[in-house]
Structure formats: structure tokens, C-alpha cells
Enzyme design. Structure first.
Site, short mmCIF file in Angstrom:
data_model
loop_
_atom_site.label_atom_id
_atom_site.label_comp_id
_atom_site.label_asym_id
_atom_site.label_seq_id
_atom_site.Cartn_x
_atom_site.Cartn_y
_atom_site.Cartn_z
N CYS B 74 0.78 -1.10 -0.08
CA CYS B 74 -0.15 -0.03 0.03
C CYS B 74 0.96 1.27 -0.06
O CYS B 74 2.12 1.00 0.14
CB CYS B 74 -0.78 -0.09 1.36
SG CYS B 74 -0.08 0.13 2.87
N ALA B 77 3.35 1.50 2.80
CA ALA B 77 4.47 0.74 2.59
C ALA B 77 5.39 1.52 1.65
O ALA B 77 6.81 1.67 1.95
CB ALA B 77 4.03 -0.51 2.03
N ARG B 108 13.48 -3.90 6.13
CA ARG B 108 13.77 -3.55 4.96
C ARG B 108 15.19 -3.39 4.66
O ARG B 108 15.78 -3.12 3.78
CB ARG B 108 12.88 -2.31 4.22
CG ARG B 108 12.35 -2.71 2.88
CD ARG B 108 11.56 -1.62 2.23
NE ARG B 108 12.04 -1.77 0.87
CZ ARG B 108 12.97 -1.04 -0.05
NH1 ARG B 108 13.20 -0.10 0.82
NH2 ARG B 108 13.04 -1.21 -1.04
N HIS B 207 5.34 6.26 -2.94
CA HIS B 207 6.39 7.05 -3.18
C HIS B 207 6.16 8.34 -3.54
O HIS B 207 6.84 9.21 -3.14
CB HIS B 207 7.04 6.17 -4.27
CG HIS B 207 7.44 4.76 -4.10
ND1 HIS B 207 7.07 3.85 -5.18
CD2 HIS B 207 7.43 3.92 -2.87
CE1 HIS B 207 7.19 2.53 -4.66
NE2 HIS B 207 7.69 2.77 -3.13
#
Lengths: 511, 497
Positions: B74, B77, B108, B207
């Protein structure tokens, strides 16, 4: 040049080579980080009582909590039923997270679908997502049952699962008589243990609400949310088998999270059958191994006339005794000599090692029932569970813990902390140090900061492999836990006595 | 980039047709637009530019279909997990219920140097842990308190970002007002990010939103001191997974450049603030950070160039293309670095290529990797038979044509069903994808490497990383475990042959 084809350096050694050390020093010059002395000063301050008081005065901020949200528990419990696929209604990113989280712990596939709601569904509701989604899931993955739960998005906009599922059935997404149990699992209420409870109750209600109950001699056993379920459920089944008990385990994930490698990917494996789940209505009693995973479910079972009871993650001598005696009482089956033999072997091991465990002080964190069971076993070995913390614990749990402490001289200096997080634990460990920390993988940050050796006995365990394959419950499980604690103590002792000519006088060969 | 092989276009097209049969009609129609076979690069008019195929027919960046088991995440994220999370001297609040921050906590592998909890905060989980009352009455008051408590308990934090989870946008909280107020009070940078998980169709919008929040809440907000040189560059879109940004930076420095900002692996707030002062932006993950590069180009006149540090062919090509934008000193530097590492490259290829030659690979990843790693495999003699993006856009598929061969199976936002069927049918020698795909594939007896986390290995960038990459692909494929899957007593007929 640090790297070579003959001896390929991994990240840890690679970045310690002089070329990289120099490069990172150059990078630091341009980072505008606080001066080392200042960081050191603040670092020292974080280990003080003054910091602890400020830290414990936090009212809004949670730092490194030890709990997850409801749907994780919901998808976990649903995975323990025959060919059951969880369908989580709401945003799709959540489902990616649950799947990753479970896969990282069990090192196994985790198959869950989402209704992939986006902005238009936020405005108009997610009915179409449910209608299309159930149809696709049913057609593609051929589950025997689809268990629906919710992300917080669907909860905030108020989607009504019962109405949506009814509509989807009337539109032919799945057959009218197809099993689609559901539970609302808002992430802003409770934790993953609450979600376990809600989804299990949802599944049982789905099968039981219109059925007639005719009591029989069987019992139901609910394991609760457990990262060691693969090992523990099998150990429980073995013990019940030795007793000759007729039982139904309500949600058994042990095969689902332990499928073989033989060339075939099994999306579904094992689990409580739908037929057994239906028939479990008739059981005379339902016993939960984790009270805080099952309060609503047990209320429901009780409301139908079943006897209900619950334990706190049966680890160690007394808790296993209690588990077996409860089952014996409920079923009339005696505890066989073989289990008594196992009990004796556990005590034999504890007696052999008692000198190394007596008086050791522990910090324990995790789900409320685990922390209770772990603290109880620790006290049986002569240990003191000084700091017991459950982020998803309640005031009632704190009281239960206090009663447990009061029941033993080893509980004298011990305290339970409900609703606190691992940053609180850091302050506890810094100001009132203990010998061992028991928790999950995230405890390694505390081990690094404070130096308290970590024993991993709680979900999730990401950085060690396969622990979940071994039981921690029952007498056999207790031996495993005992060995784990002892290994950590011996390893730590060896580590601190390993410098030749300086500390190696205590580097003993026999202990 | 001399690999010459083609894939079987007809067989791949037939496989797509067969796999689509399982879907209900409406879903089949929607899914078939996302599946395709790379067409010939001839006739695109770009053969000269190195285009080897045309992947442009595959539709992308469209909503996932309910109930099919998409792999996507999503917007949260994309923002917290990818863009903002690695910025090390800021505290990133997962604002809302506990789960999002919990599941993404330390997952990550954004390596960094710092004293965690004191001056750096990447591997920590900060959350406002919303309860029912926060949903009902709103969470702005709680957020204010959360910020105050962070400032007291973590005094060295340089700033705070507020990573919105789904409920924030649904209950009408005004996190921008809270940010402004708290910024005034404390003087610290506070960045509200509207990355609620229901926004957009995947990580990708997250992003974009995170990029925009840098533009709106970081750039030009505080004075930046910087003694510029003509060789200053930013590395954009390298998240330092397993140390990738470090094994890249060492090469850029060796060729004479000065890296003044690394976005966002191992980054500090200062590196973000300073970025517009650089001479050039080098962008690795185009998908997640092209937006801010375009902005810096428009507003501050900083040009940008895409590069690829996976595998020696791409590394050398990238260094030369970067150097071409500078003076002779840098051009000579690039040649010197390429020559210096050539013996290492030769040794790696000599050792591993014979063990990996002609092995087939299927990829399914996010960001830049479905195309960027292709040549690294080819440098080892391996062949890519299928690839796809979790959250790519049209420009990603267009760029993919520069990498893959005609006939390559292309799958966008692939469903678990499709991927399993593709893999089962094509039985590649290796699959590179994520944690959710790893175990199903391995159970089929097919070697697998996680290509998001490098399967806890790495770095894979740069020459030092290429050695690890080659070693890892070899150990995955040539491990003895795969040979034992079949029990010997089930093998009677085979051994009689």
C-alpha cells in the site's frame, strides 16, 4: 581491493575492510550528526532513573510495542481449519503484511486474499469488492471455507460484513450454502489475541448457531495464538492420544505451517475439519490454553451449555499437571503412567541443573498468557521473573500476575507491567538489571543496548530458524525450554571467560 | 550485454491463455491486459538505443482485483517502508493503529551507522497506537502529545515524519495543522505524509506522496550551509539494502565524484535538505524517486541521469555515461575504476559462469529490479524467461524493453495463482521474488532468492556486490537439497532408464 572471487566477503566483514571504514568516516563528515560526545551523554542518560521516570510518564507515544493488530490473529486462527482461506476486507497492503509476518516466522507459505479496497470504496463502501472478491477467491483457490475478517479501513467506514456476504451470495459469488464465516476485527481495539478470539467465535457461531446441541463425551481444546503451534499442537495431540481422550482441537495450524518439501506446493494442509468443527458443538466442555485469546469464544461456548475453562499457556511442571488433571477431570480418563514417567524425567533434568538456574533473575515479555506461563515455570526452577511485561495485557492480567508472584517466595521482587512497550522494558533493564531476557526477535535490540542475554521463546522469531518446530508445552516442551535457558547461561559464561590468560580460569569443561 | 537468446513467444502466449481460463469472465478480461509476451524490438525505432524487445503492450498501475491474491502493498508501505523510513536521524511515526508499523518494523534492511534510539531511529517502531476513542474523537490531540513526547525522550532526533495509516484520512484529522504548530514550537522539521493505505493502487502512490512531502515540507525550509564543488552528486533511490549504497558510493568516490546526499539509505535530514545544491542527481530506483528528481530539475536546475549498478556490464556502462557529463578528470577516473575492477570481474565470472551458464530465471519484484538485475544474470550466462513488476507504470515497461529478450513472459501485478502456474509450467532454474513467494516456489523444488531483501545477504550493487550476487545465485541453484526431494523408493523407474 577488499572483495575477491575466491573468498567472497559478506556484508558484515566487507564493510569492516579499511576502504569502507574510511569511506564511512568521510560520509560522516557530511552527515551533520550530533557530536559523538553528545550522543554518548544522551546515551548514558537513557540508562538512568531520571530517564526511566520520563519514559514511564509517556501517555500517547508507543515505542517498540510487543503486540500486533487484530486481523493477524484472525488469519492465524482461520489457517487452522480445513482448506480455509482468509479473506480480509479492506486495504490490500495489510494482507501483504500479515502474509510476510507469518512467513518470516514459520518459514512457510502464508496464503491470504484481500478485497483490495481503494479510495472509491472508501467513499461508496466496499460491497462490490466483497461481491467480486468472493467470486474470484472461490473460483481460483477452491477453498472449502472462506473466513472473512476486516482491516481498520473497512471498520472506520462501517462496512457490514453480514449484509455484504448475504448480498454476495445472492449475486452468486459463492453458492448460498457455502461456508463464509466472518468477524469484525478492528485494528484499533485490542491486539492479535483479540482477533484470534473474534474470528474463532465467528467460525463457531457460523456452524453452531442454527444447530441442535446433543451433548457427548468429547472435549474441545483451543490452543490460542502461538508461534510454537507447530511443535506444541503436535505435543498436545500426542499427550491427549496417550490419555485416550476424544477431543477436537479448535484451530490446529500445525500442518498448515509445516508442509513438506517434496515437489508440490500445498496451499492447504491439515487443520480442523469442517465436520469436526460442526460436531464440536456437542462437546461437553471446551478448554482454552490461553485465556486472553478466547474470552468471547468461551463465553459463547458456555452460553450453549458447554463447561468452559482456561489456562495460561501450560509450560513447566505445575501448569502441565494442571492441564492433564483438568482434562482427566473433564473426561474421566486417568493420566497414564507414561506421562507420569515424562514428568519424572522433566524433574530429573530440573534437579540436575538447578544449581545453574536457582536465583537467576529474568525479564519476560510477550502475550499475556505466555508471560504468565513462562513466569510460573521460571519460579519452578528457582528463578525470579522480575520484570513481566505484556503490551496487550490488562489490569486484570496484572492482578493475576501479582497473585502468581505472591504464591512463591521467588515472586517477591517481581512486577507485572500491562500496556507497556519495549522502550519501557529498556528502562527497566537499565535501572534494575536481570540475568536473562525472554521474548521475541525484537528483544535483540535490548540485548545490544543493555547487554542482557536474550532467549527467544515468543512470536515472532525471525532471526533464528525452526524453533517453532519444537514444543514448549507439556513436560517434554518444558525440557526443551529448560535446555534453551541453560544453553544461554552456559554460552554467556563461556563468552565471558574466553580470554586466554585473563579470564579463562572459569572456562570449565564440566559443569 | 552480449547475451543472445530468445524465448519461446508462442509457448508463453499459450501458457497465458491457459492460465486465464481459471478466472471468472469479468476478471479474465481485466487480468489478460496485464499479461503478455515481449514483442520484437524491431520497428520500435529505438534498436540503435539498445532496445531488445517491446514490453509496452502490458497494462499497469491499475487497481488490483479483489480476491485474487495480489502481492502488492500500500501507499504507507511506499512512504514509510521505502522512501522515508531509512532517513536515519528522524523519527517516523506510524500514525494510526499498531499493525502497520509492527509488520514493517526492521524488515527492509536499510543499513545505517548510528546509535539507535539515541541519534538514529531506523530500526524502531514508533506508533500512536490508535484506540477506538481516537477514531471516534479524532487523533490530532494525541498526535501533538506524541510529538512532544518524542522531543522529550529522543532529544537528538532531527525531525519527525507522520506516516498516515488508513484511518487518518477517513476520520478527517488535520495532521498538517499539527505539523505546522509543532514545527513553530520546537523549530524541528515535521513532515505530515498523507500515505493512507487505501490511496492509489499500490506502494507506488506512496512513493509519489513521500516525494512531494520532501518538496513541500523540507526543501527551502531551513538555511543550508554547503561548500559546493563541481563534482557534487546525489545518489537517489538507493535504500542501502544490505549496504548497496555503500558498495556503490565507494565506486563513485573512486572515480572522483563527491556524494553529498544518499537518498534515502543511511541518509540524514541534512542530506535531504542539501540535495538541490548538487550538480547532478544519479537515480537508481527510478520508480520510487523520479518525481523529486524532476522537481529538482525544474526548480533548481539539477539534471538527473538513470544508472544501474547491478553486474559489471551495467556498472561500466553507467560509470561511462555518468562520467560523460563531467570533465576529463572524471572520465579518466571512470576508466581507471573499470580497469581496476576488471580482474575481480574476470575472476568472478570464471568461477561462477560455468556453474550458471544457460540457467533460466523468472523474476517478480518491485521498483527497478525487474529490469535492472537482468544484465547481471546475463553477465553470468543466465537467461531471463519471465519478469514483472508489482507496482510498475508504463514507463517501467517501456524501459524493460532495453533489457529483456523477445518472447520473455511479462506479468504485471501478478496474482499468486498466475505466478504459481507460470512457474510450475516453465520450471525455471531460479526464481527471484519476495518472502511471500519464496516458500511456495521452494516447495515445488525450484531454487529461490528473495530479490527485495537479498535474502538477508547483499550488498548486490557495485563490483563488491556482484561477487556476492554471483555467489548467492550459485549457492541457491547448486545446493544439494533440491536433489533429495523425491524419495528414493519412488525413483525405481527413473533409475532403470
Amino acid at each position: 581491493m577488499p572483495q575477491s572471487a575466491e573468498d567472497v566477503l559478506d556484508h558484515a566483514p566487507l564493510f569492516r575492510q579499511p576502504e569502507y571504514v574510511e569511506m564511512l568516516a568521510r560520509k560522516r563528515e557530511g552527515e551533520n550528526m550530533p557530536p559523538m560526545e553528545e550522543a554518548k551523554k544522551i546515551g548514558e542518560w537513557t540508562n538512568t532513573w531520571d530517564y526511566r521516570e520520563k519514559n514511564f510518564a509517556r501517555e500517547a507515544l508507543s515505542v517498540n510495542p510487543a503486540k500486533a493488530c487484530q486481523p493477524l490473529g484472525a488469519v492465524f486462527v482461520a489457517a487452522g481449519f480445513e482448506r480455509t482461506l482468509s479473506f480480509v476486507h479492506g486495504s490490500q497492503g495489510c494482507v501483504a503484511y500479515y502474509r510476510s509476518h507469518l512467513s518470516r516466522h514459520f518459514k512457510e507459505p502464508s496464503s491470504i486474499v484481500s478485497s483490495s479496497m481503494t479510495e472509491d470504496a472508501a467513499v461508496f463502501g466496499g460491497l462490490n469488492n466483497m461481491v467480486d472478491g468472493l467470486q474470484n477467491t472461490y473460483a481460483l483457490y477452491e477453498p472449502a471455507m472462506i473466513a472473512v475478517s476486516t482491516t481498520c479501513m473497512a471498520e472506520v467506514i462501517g462496512d457490514d460484513l453480514q449484509a455484504f456476504i448475504t448480498t454476495a451470495k445472492s449475486k452468486g459469488s459463492v453458492p448460498e450454502d457455502y461456508d463464509v464465516p466472518y468477524a469484525h476485527t478492528p485494528a484499533f481495539v485490542g491486539s492479535h489475541t483479540t482477533g484470534y478470539d473474534n474470528m474463532l467465535k465467528g467460525i463457531l457461531e457460523h456452524f453452531w448457531k442454527k444447530a441442535e446441541r446433543t451433548e457427548n463425551a468429547r472435549i474441545n481444546l483451543i490452543p490460542g495464538f502461538d508461534g510454537f503451534a507447530v511443535g506444541n499442537n503436535r505435543e498436545l495431540k500426542r499427550m491427549l492420544g496417550l490419555m485416550g481422550v476424544d477431543y477436537t482441537m479448535l484451530s490446529d495450524v500445525s500442518d498448515q505451517f509445516d508442509t513438506p518439501s517434496d515437489g508440490t506446493f500445498r496451499m492447504y494442509s491439515g487443520g480442523t475439519t469442517i465436520a469436526d468443527t460442526k460436531a464440536a458443538l456437542n462437546a461437553k466442555a471446551t478448554l482454552s490454553l490461553q485465556e486472553y485469546c478466547t474470552s468471547k469464544t468461551l463465553n459463547y461456548c458456555g452460553s450453549l451449555g458447554q463447561k468452559t475453562d482456561s489456562l495460561h499457556y501450560p509450560m513447566g511442571v505445575g501448569a502441565t499437571d494442571e492441564l492433564l488433571m483438568k482434562i482427566s477431570q473433564l473426561t474421566g480418563k486417568p493420566i497414564p503412567d507414561e506421562l507420569k514417567l515424562e514428568r519424572g524425567r522433566l524433574l530429573d533434568a530440573m534437579a540436575d541443573s538447578q544449581g545453574w538456574l536457582h536465583g537467576k533473575q529474568y525479564a519476560i515479555y510477550g502475550d499475556p498468557d505466555f508471560v504468565y506461563g513462562m513466569a510460573r515455570f521460571v519460579m519452578e526452577t528457582g528463578g525470579e521473573p522480575r520484570h513481566c511485561l505484556a503490551t496487550n495485557g490488562t489490569a486484570a492480567w496484572e492482578e493475576q500476575m501479582q497473585k502468581l508472584f505472591d504464591s512463591s517466595p521467588f515472586g517477591k521482587e517481581c512486577k507485572a507491567w500491562a500496556g507497556r512497550d519495549l522502550w519501557h522494558m529498556r528502562s527497566l533493564l537499565a535501572t534494575e538489571p536481570v540475568h536473562l531476557l525472554i521474548g521475541n526477535s525484537y528483544g535483540k535490540y535490548l540485548e545490544r543496548d543493555i547487554g542482557t542475554p536474550l532467549v527467544r521463546l515468543m512470536f515472532p522469531i525471525f532471526d533464528r530458524h525452526h524453533h517453532h518446530r519444537f514444543p514448549t508445552m507439556g513436560y517434554q516442551g518444558a525440557i526443551r525450554v529448560l535446555v534453551t535457558l541453560l544453553d544461554k547461561i552456559f554460552d554467556k559464561l563461556d563468552d565471558s571467560t574466553i580470554v586466554p590468560g585473563v579470564t579463562d580460569y572459569s572456562y570449565d569443561i564440566t559443569r | 550485454m552480449t547475451a543472445s537468446y530468445t524465448n519461446n513467444s508462442d509457448a508463453h502466449a499459450a501458457l497465458i491463455k491457459q492460465v486465464l481460463e481459471a478466472y471468472p469472465d469479468k476478471t479474465k478480461k481485466r487480468r489478460q491486459k496485464h499479461l503478455g509476451v515481449a514483442a520484437s524490438g524491431e520497428g520500435t525505432g529505438e534498436e540503435e538505443a539498445g532496445v531488445t524487445s517491446d514490453c509496452g503492450s502490458v497494462k499497469s498501475n491499475i487497481k488490483s482485483i479483489p480476491g485474487v491474491m495480489t502481492v502488492r502493498g500500500c501507499a504507507y508501505a511506499g512512504s514509510k517502508g521505502v522512501v522515508w523510513g531509512p532517513v536515519k536521524d528522524m523519527v517516523h511515526i506510524s500514525h494510526g493503529p499498531v499493525g502497520c508499523g509492527q509488520y514493517s518494523w526492521s524488515q527492509r534492511r536499510n543499513y545505517y551507522i548510528g546509535r539507535t534510539g539515541i541519534d538514529t531511529f531506523v530500526t524502531m517502531q514508533f506508533t500512536s497506537d490508535f484506540q477506538e476513542k481516537d477514531i471516534v474523537f479524532g487523533g490530532d490531540k494525541k498526535l501533538e502529545k506524541v510529538i512532544d513526547e518524542i522531543n522529550e525522550i529522543f532529544p537528538l532526533a532531527k525531525g519527525i515524519t507522520i506516516q498516515s495509516e488508513c484511518p487518518i484520512g477517513l476520520i478527517g484529522d488535520d495532521i498538517e495543522a499539527v505539523s505546522k504548530k509543532k514545527n513553530k514550537e520546537s523549530g524541528k522539521t515535521i513532515v505530515p505524509v498523507r500515505c493512507e493505505g487505501f490511496r492509489g493502487v499500490s506502494q507506488s502512490l506512496g512513493h509519489h506522496i513521500a516525494n512531494d512531502s520532501i518538496r513541500d515540507w523540507v526543501f527551502d525550509k531551513r538555511p543550508v550551509e554547503h561548500d559546493a564543488t563541481q563534482y557534487d552528486v546525489n545518489v537517489i533511490g538507493d535504500y542501502n539494502i544490505g549496504g548497496d549504497a555503500w558498495s556503490s558510493r565507494i565506486l563513485l568516490e573512486e572515480m572522483g565524484l563527491r556524494v553529498v546526499g544518499n537518498w534515502s539509505g543511511d541518509a540524514t535530514l541534512t542530506e535531504i535538505e542539501r540535495a538541490p545544491k548538487a550538480k547532478l542527481n544519479l537515480i537508481h530506483c527510478y520508480r520510487s524517486m523520479n518525481y523529486i528528481c524532476r522537481h529538482m530539475e525544474e526548480k533548481y536546475g539539477v539534471p538527473w541521469i538513470e544508472y544501474n549498478f547491478f553486474g559489471p556490464s551495467q556498472i561500466a556502462d553507467s560509470m561511462r555515461r555518468i562520467a560523460a557529463l563531467f570533465d576529463d578528470k572524471i572520465k579518466e577516473g571512470a576508466e581507471r575504476v573499470i580497469a581496476k575492477y576488471q580482474p575481480l570481474v574476470d575472476a568472478i565470472i570464471a568461477r561462477y559462469r560455468p556453474r550458471l551458464e544457460k540457467k533460466t530465471v523468472m523474476l517478480y519484484v518491485g521498483g527497478l529490479r525487474p529490469r535492472h538485475v537482468v544484465t547481471a544474470y546475463e553477465d553470468l550466462g543466465m537467461e531471463i524467461i519471465g519478469t514483472g513488476y508489482e507496482f510498475g507504470h508504463g514507463d517501467d515497461y517501456q524501459r524493460t524493453g532495453h533489457y529483456v529478450k523477445e518472447g520473455t513472459l511479462i506479468y504485471d501485478d501478478v496474482t499468486a495463482y498466475e505466478l504459481d502456474k507460470f512457474i510450475e509450467n516453465l520450471r525455471p532454474d531460479l526464481v527471484g521474488s519476495g518472502i511471500k513467494e519464496k516458500y511456495p516456489v521452494q516447495k515445488m523444488g525450484i531454487p529461490f532468492r528473495q530479490m527485495h531483501s537479498w535474502d538477508y545477504s547483499g550488498p548486490y550493487h557495485g563490483y563488491d556486490g556482484f561477487a556476492i550476487f554471483a555467489r548467492d545465485m550459485d549457492l541457491a541453484i547448486n545446493n544439494p537439497v533440491w536433489s533429495f526431494f523425491k524419495a528414493p523408493w519412488d525413483n525405481v523407474e527413473d533409475s532403470a532408464e
